[in-house]
Design a protein around this motif. Sequence first.
Motif, short mmCIF file in Angstrom:
data_model
loop_
_atom_site.label_atom_id
_atom_site.label_comp_id
_atom_site.label_asym_id
_atom_site.label_seq_id
_atom_site.Cartn_x
_atom_site.Cartn_y
_atom_site.Cartn_z
N ASP A 1 -51.57 32.02 118.14
CA ASP A 1 -50.60 32.97 117.58
C ASP A 1 -49.58 33.46 118.60
OD1 ASP A 1 -51.80 32.78 115.14
OD2 ASP A 1 -53.04 34.56 115.37
N GLU A 2 -49.98 33.53 119.87
CA GLU A 2 -49.08 34.09 120.88
C GLU A 2 -48.28 33.02 121.60
OE1 GLU A 2 -48.75 37.28 120.70
OE2 GLU A 2 -50.32 37.17 119.18
N ALA A 3 -48.43 31.78 121.20
CA ALA A 3 -47.68 30.69 121.84
C ALA A 3 -46.22 30.76 121.44
CB ALA A 3 -48.27 29.34 121.45
N LYS A 4 -45.38 30.20 122.30
CA LYS A 4 -43.95 30.12 121.99
C LYS A 4 -43.74 29.13 120.86
CE LYS A 4 -39.48 29.56 124.30
NZ LYS A 4 -38.87 28.82 123.20
N LEU A 5 -42.74 29.36 120.04
CA LEU A 5 -42.46 28.46 118.93
C LEU A 5 -42.10 27.07 119.43
CD1 LEU A 5 -40.21 30.67 116.60
CD2 LEU A 5 -42.65 30.22 116.36
#
Length: 236
Positions: free
Chosen positions: A133-137
Amino acid sequence: MLFIIIYDEHGGFFDHVPTPVIGVPSPDGILGPEPYNFRFDRLGVRVPAIMISPWIEKGAVLHRPLGPHPTSEFEHSSIPATVKKIFNLKEFLTKRDAWAGTFETVISRKSPRTDCPETLPEPVKLREAEAKDEAKLSEFQEELVQMAASLCGDHRKEGFPHKLVENMTVSDGVEYVKGAFKKFLDECEKARRNGADGSTICIPAGDSSASTVDAPSPKSKSFASKLFSCAVCGGN
């Protein structure tokens, strides 16, 4: 009953069969724009088509149509062409479906099969890990967010499209897409109440000074959020 699953695009995979370019009629004679003036008189790369019915023999495969013309092929227009033939409708829609091969012969049984499965196997998990969820797009996820911006009016903002997604995480993107879609539906409902018909295209005006979609909580990890990040945003 006949259930048809057909693909719109071939997905970029190599195909050893050349695309048909001879004897393919243009549906309506319309030319594409300059400078190419494409005539729409050829087919593209093959795509799969799956037909499901208890009236079809197990393992049946249709390779080529039996007509109605020497150059006829199975293609997307084969669906309306087959419907016309089965129900003896008066007219074709275009020259293309008048040319396309029909597949009514695949329904060849005199009685339905009785070996249809009554239960389905458990679906295979696409992955074991949780969504990041906290990864960069990813680039693909950025494009999905940018498309959603067109639904809520944010595509008119200064700096679009790159500024919109430059600091977004996957969970941010999930919430943004959900919010943009909700705003779009709200605008559609408002237009409907004001007398618009089903052909009206509703695009919110947007706001150049502030986001038109509520900012997401970066710590949101609800099941719905995770599911949406997997299904809609591709889930890194």
